[in-house]
Design an enzyme around this catalytic site. Structure first.
Site, PDB file in Angstrom:
ATOM      1  N   LYS A  82       2.510  -3.006   7.403  1.00  0.00           N
ATOM      2  CA  LYS A  82       2.537  -3.936   5.795  1.00  0.00           C
ATOM      3  C   LYS A  82       3.842  -2.814   5.286  1.00  0.00           C
ATOM      4  O   LYS A  82       5.129  -3.934   5.170  1.00  0.00           O
ATOM      5  CB  LYS A  82       1.433  -3.138   5.231  1.00  0.00           C
ATOM      6  N   THR A 135       1.056  -1.031  -0.295  1.00  0.00           N
ATOM      7  CA  THR A 135      -0.064  -0.250  -0.177  1.00  0.00           C
ATOM      8  C   THR A 135       0.771   1.496  -0.482  1.00  0.00           C
ATOM      9  O   THR A 135       1.754   0.980   0.610  1.00  0.00           O
ATOM     10  CB  THR A 135      -0.828   0.031   1.061  1.00  0.00           C
ATOM     11  N   ASP A 136       0.161   2.511  -0.254  1.00  0.00           N
ATOM     12  CA  ASP A 136       0.952   3.826  -0.176  1.00  0.00           C
ATOM     13  C   ASP A 136       1.245   4.113   0.849  1.00  0.00           C
ATOM     14  O   ASP A 136       1.914   5.446   1.439  1.00  0.00           O
ATOM     15  CB  ASP A 136       0.375   5.110  -1.349  1.00  0.00           C
ATOM     16  N   GLU A 137       0.700   2.927   2.044  1.00  0.00           N
ATOM     17  CA  GLU A 137       0.119   4.014   3.159  1.00  0.00           C
ATOM     18  C   GLU A 137       1.569   4.158   3.919  1.00  0.00           C
ATOM     19  O   GLU A 137       1.782   4.545   5.036  1.00  0.00           O
ATOM     20  CB  GLU A 137      -0.691   3.716   4.373  1.00  0.00           C
ATOM     21  N   TYR A 156      -1.449  -0.450  10.546  1.00  0.00           N
ATOM     22  CA  TYR A 156      -1.900  -1.428   9.384  1.00  0.00           C
ATOM     23  C   TYR A 156      -0.928  -0.790   8.901  1.00  0.00           C
ATOM     24  O   TYR A 156       0.032  -1.644   8.127  1.00  0.00           O
ATOM     25  CB  TYR A 156      -2.990  -0.916   9.137  1.00  0.00           C
TER      26      TYR A 156
HETATM   27  P1  NAD Z   1      -9.201  -7.598   2.358  1.00  0.00           P
HETATM   28  O1  NAD Z   1      -9.280  -7.216   3.437  1.00  0.00           O
HETATM   29  O2  NAD Z   1     -11.072  -7.451   1.170  1.00  0.00           O
HETATM   30  O3  NAD Z   1      -9.391  -9.271   1.835  1.00  0.00           O
HETATM   31  C1  NAD Z   1      -7.947  -9.889   2.908  1.00  0.00           C
HETATM   32  C2  NAD Z   1      -8.054 -11.153   2.330  1.00  0.00           C
HETATM   33  O4  NAD Z   1      -7.330 -11.890   2.863  1.00  0.00           O
HETATM   34  C3  NAD Z   1      -9.280 -11.786   3.153  1.00  0.00           C
HETATM   35  O5  NAD Z   1     -10.138 -12.843   1.889  1.00  0.00           O
HETATM   36  C4  NAD Z   1      -8.827 -12.596   3.916  1.00  0.00           C
HETATM   37  O6  NAD Z   1      -9.758 -13.635   4.450  1.00  0.00           O
HETATM   38  C5  NAD Z   1      -7.487 -12.963   3.984  1.00  0.00           C
HETATM   39  N1  NAD Z   1      -6.690 -12.613   4.954  1.00  0.00           N
HETATM   40  C6  NAD Z   1      -6.579 -12.296   6.024  1.00  0.00           C
HETATM   41  N2  NAD Z   1      -5.499 -13.351   6.508  1.00  0.00           N
HETATM   42  C7  NAD Z   1      -4.986 -14.015   6.070  1.00  0.00           C
HETATM   43  C8  NAD Z   1      -3.750 -15.379   6.275  1.00  0.00           C
HETATM   44  N3  NAD Z   1      -3.514 -15.201   7.906  1.00  0.00           N
HETATM   45  N4  NAD Z   1      -3.738 -16.318   5.869  1.00  0.00           N
HETATM   46  C9  NAD Z   1      -4.420 -16.285   4.426  1.00  0.00           C
HETATM   47  N5  NAD Z   1      -5.413 -15.498   4.140  1.00  0.00           N
HETATM   48  C10 NAD Z   1      -5.779 -14.189   4.733  1.00  0.00           C
HETATM   49  O7  NAD Z   1      -7.928  -6.750   1.516  1.00  0.00           O
HETATM   50  P2  NAD Z   1      -8.062  -6.230   0.389  1.00  0.00           P
HETATM   51  O8  NAD Z   1      -8.464  -4.213   0.463  1.00  0.00           O
HETATM   52  O9  NAD Z   1      -8.015  -7.165  -0.912  1.00  0.00           O
HETATM   53  O10 NAD Z   1      -6.124  -5.798   0.631  1.00  0.00           O
HETATM   54  C11 NAD Z   1      -5.701  -6.622  -0.547  1.00  0.00           C
HETATM   55  C12 NAD Z   1      -4.296  -6.832  -0.844  1.00  0.00           C
HETATM   56  O11 NAD Z   1      -3.551  -5.321  -1.018  1.00  0.00           O
HETATM   57  C13 NAD Z   1      -3.502  -6.184   0.677  1.00  0.00           C
HETATM   58  O12 NAD Z   1      -2.009  -7.398   0.905  1.00  0.00           O
HETATM   59  C14 NAD Z   1      -3.711  -4.717   1.455  1.00  0.00           C
HETATM   60  O13 NAD Z   1      -2.503  -4.038   2.526  1.00  0.00           O
HETATM   61  C15 NAD Z   1      -3.338  -4.453  -0.081  1.00  0.00           C
HETATM   62  N6  NAD Z   1      -3.964  -3.226  -0.556  1.00  0.00           N
HETATM   63  C16 NAD Z   1      -5.067  -2.613  -0.342  1.00  0.00           C
HETATM   64  C17 NAD Z   1      -5.566  -1.750  -1.261  1.00  0.00           C
HETATM   65  C18 NAD Z   1      -6.795  -1.340  -0.857  1.00  0.00           C
HETATM   66  O14 NAD Z   1      -7.254  -0.189  -1.182  1.00  0.00           O
HETATM   67  N7  NAD Z   1      -7.701  -2.307  -0.400  1.00  0.00           N
HETATM   68  C19 NAD Z   1      -4.316  -0.423  -1.782  1.00  0.00           C
HETATM   69  C20 NAD Z   1      -3.327  -0.798  -1.367  1.00  0.00           C
HETATM   70  C21 NAD Z   1      -2.487  -2.306  -1.009  1.00  0.00           C
HETATM   71  P1  TYD Z   2     -10.968   3.863   4.140  1.00  0.00           P
HETATM   72  O1  TYD Z   2     -11.703   3.058   3.104  1.00  0.00           O
HETATM   73  O2  TYD Z   2     -11.342   3.254   5.139  1.00  0.00           O
HETATM   74  O3  TYD Z   2      -9.102   3.585   3.988  1.00  0.00           O
HETATM   75  P2  TYD Z   2      -8.078   4.273   4.328  1.00  0.00           P
HETATM   76  O4  TYD Z   2      -8.148   4.538   5.397  1.00  0.00           O
HETATM   77  O5  TYD Z   2      -7.239   2.501   3.843  1.00  0.00           O
HETATM   78  O6  TYD Z   2      -7.550   5.422   3.264  1.00  0.00           O
HETATM   79  O7  TYD Z   2     -10.886   5.388   4.124  1.00  0.00           O
HETATM   80  C1  TYD Z   2     -10.721   6.010   3.526  1.00  0.00           C
HETATM   81  C2  TYD Z   2     -11.000   7.702   3.860  1.00  0.00           C
HETATM   82  O8  TYD Z   2     -12.340   7.880   4.059  1.00  0.00           O
HETATM   83  C3  TYD Z   2     -10.361   7.362   4.978  1.00  0.00           C
HETATM   84  O9  TYD Z   2      -9.640   9.108   4.686  1.00  0.00           O
HETATM   85  C4  TYD Z   2     -11.036   7.475   5.995  1.00  0.00           C
HETATM   86  C5  TYD Z   2     -12.506   8.086   5.624  1.00  0.00           C
HETATM   87  N1  TYD Z   2     -13.325   7.352   6.050  1.00  0.00           N
HETATM   88  C6  TYD Z   2     -14.804   8.147   6.575  1.00  0.00           C
HETATM   89  O10 TYD Z   2     -15.322   9.930   6.391  1.00  0.00           O
HETATM   90  N2  TYD Z   2     -16.161   8.009   6.836  1.00  0.00           N
HETATM   91  C7  TYD Z   2     -15.816   6.212   7.289  1.00  0.00           C
HETATM   92  O11 TYD Z   2     -16.884   5.645   7.281  1.00  0.00           O
HETATM   93  C8  TYD Z   2     -15.120   5.073   6.624  1.00  0.00           C
HETATM   94  C9  TYD Z   2     -15.069   3.841   6.418  1.00  0.00           C
HETATM   95  C10 TYD Z   2     -13.631   6.589   5.794  1.00  0.00           C
END
Ligand code: NAD
Ligand code: TYD
Length: 352
Positions: free
Chosen positions: A162, A133-135, A158
């Site tokens: 990461k 992630t960019d975070e 989180y």
């Molecule tokens: P998500 O929470 O939707 O899915 C995570 C999956 O991992 C789930 O299916 C869960 O069952 C599985 N999992 C969790 N713990 C596990 C374990 N111990 N063993 C095996 N499986 C396990 O997450 P997502 O949003 O699809 O993100 C996927 C990846 O991308 C993550 O690594 C996250 O850090 C990264 N990422 C997410 C975003 C975003 O915007 N969602 C952006 C950049 C990077």
């Molecule tokens: P989120 O979807 O949790 O992603 P991330 O925190 O990883 O960027 O949140 C996106 C943005 O939206 C973040 O600035 C927090 C804000 N947010 C709200 O304002 N209300 C909400 O109910 C949630 C879940 C997030």
């Protein structure tokens, strides 16, 4: 190629699996613990494919991980399994340390054992692709973009977990020569997005007639990318990028949270107007801010554009319209989650 996808039953993982099975000849084996955040129904459209396999396993379980890797004999491991929600990491950081740090370590050790036994040329071609992630870069002010050279400065449990996992993955390259690649991506959105995250939560709360909780004043900025564009980037990197390389992936779509929520409301006003004739924006409610809320994230994605020819296919406006339409058409998918896994309550306010 044979590809193991960890976290393939999650939001981005399932998009990667659907992309690989629909657009390539690769065989795909999902390894997923099936936590609260997973939905196997996200894989319904591909689970009948002969090139698809699935094992329920925890990436922290070394013997289970070893068994899957021995059975599948992969050419690529794409690692997405993670605890992924910042607000939950504030309430309970332990699971983030376990899965994101310990789990990544266990997986790296299993990948390394497998890779070291591969014959050439499979050994040279093997990739461990880590999805991050960019975070990890921390928070920006009004100006500037995260590049691949930006120093790490994670602020939430989180993002710190990461960041640690990224360091482990790069250490396995520098120390053991394991051929890794890493992508750091901005906020994703799209179909099958678990409704604890901003965009799907606003859609389901708007439809339920509930308040739309905007943290603080809604001025925080995120850079939004449609999930299928991220899936294509991940594939390009593990297929084409040099071992040891890192790419930032982003949407060139910075929006304040208020702009995002107003965009969701406008799309719903168009596609499913409220019965009382009022706009969904009437439901917006400002609530207590997230502790340690990062102000702004924004990605410079010029390296992946220049090196690998990646570009996004969706603008934020086209992607958001598709996403809102998908949620309107797939109430069964998210209705089951609200009934079973998470019903939309506020998370992440607990102080130590
Ligand atoms: P998500 O929470 O939707 O899915 C995570 C999956 O991992 C789930 O299916 C869960 O069952 C599985 N999992 C969790 N713990 C596990 C374990 N111990 N063993 C095996 N499986 C396990 O997450 P997502 O949003 O699809 O993100 C996927 C990846 O991308 C993550 O690594 C996250 O850090 C990264 N990422 C997410 C975003 C975003 O915007 N969602 C952006 C950049 C990077
Ligand atoms: P989120 O979807 O949790 O992603 P991330 O925190 O990883 O960027 O949140 C996106 C943005 O939206 C973040 O600035 C927090 C804000 N947010 C709200 O304002 N209300 C909400 O109910 C949630 C879940 C997030």
């Amino acid at each position: 190629m044979r590809v193991v996808v960890t976290g393939g039953a999650g939001f981005i993982g399932s998009a990667v699996v659907r992309h690989l099975l629909n657009e390539t000849d690769h065989a795909v084996h999902v390894l997923d613990k099936l936590t609260y955040a997973s939905t196997l129904t996200s894989l319904d459209s591909v689970s009948g494919n002969r090139r698809y396999g699935f094992t329920k396993a925890d990436i922290c379980d070394a013997s289970a991980v070893k068994a899957v890797i021995e059975e599948v004999d992969p050419d690529v491991i794409v690692h997405l399994a993670a605890e992924s929600h910042v607000d939950r990491s504030i309430d309970g950081p332990g699971a983030f340390i376990e899965t994101n740090l310990v789990g990544t370590f266990v997986l790296l050790q299993a990948a390394r054992a497998h890779w070291s036994r591969l014959p050439e040329p499979r050994k040279a071609r093997f990739r461990f692709h880590h999805v991050s992630t960019d975070e990890v870069f921390g928070a920006l002010g009004d100006e500037g973009l995260f590049t691949e050279e930006t120093a790490y400065d994670p602020r939430s449990p989180y993002s710190a977990s990461k960041a640690g996992s990224d360091h482990l993955v790069r250490a396995w390259w520098h120390t053991y020569g394991l051929p890794i690649t890493v992508t750091n991506c901005s906020n994703n959105y799209g179909p099958y997005h678990f409704p604890e995250k901003l965009i799907p939560l606003m859609i389901v709360k708007a439809l339920a007639g509930e308040p739309l909780p905007v943290y603080g004043r809604g001025e925080n900025v995120r850079d939004w990318l449609y999930v299928d564009d991220h899936a294509r980037a991940i594939r390009l990197v593990f297929e084409k990028a040099a071992p040891g390389s890192t790419y930032n992936v982003g949407g060139r779509a910075e929006r304040t949270n208020m702009e995002v929520v107003l965009g969701v409301c406008a799309a719903l006003d168009r596609l499913r107007p409220r019965a009382d004739g009022k706009g969904y924006a009437d439901q917006i409610a400002f609530v207590t801010d997230r502790p340690g809320h990062d102000f702004r994230y924004a990605i410079d994605c010029s390296r992946i554009e220049a090196d690998l020819g990646w570009s996004q296919t969706e603008t934020f406006e086209t992607g958001l319209a598709k996403t809102v339409a998908w949620f309107l058409e797939n109430e069964d998918w998210w209705g089951a989650i609200l009934a079973r896994n998470y019903s939309g309550e506020r998370l992440g306010l607990k102080q130590p």
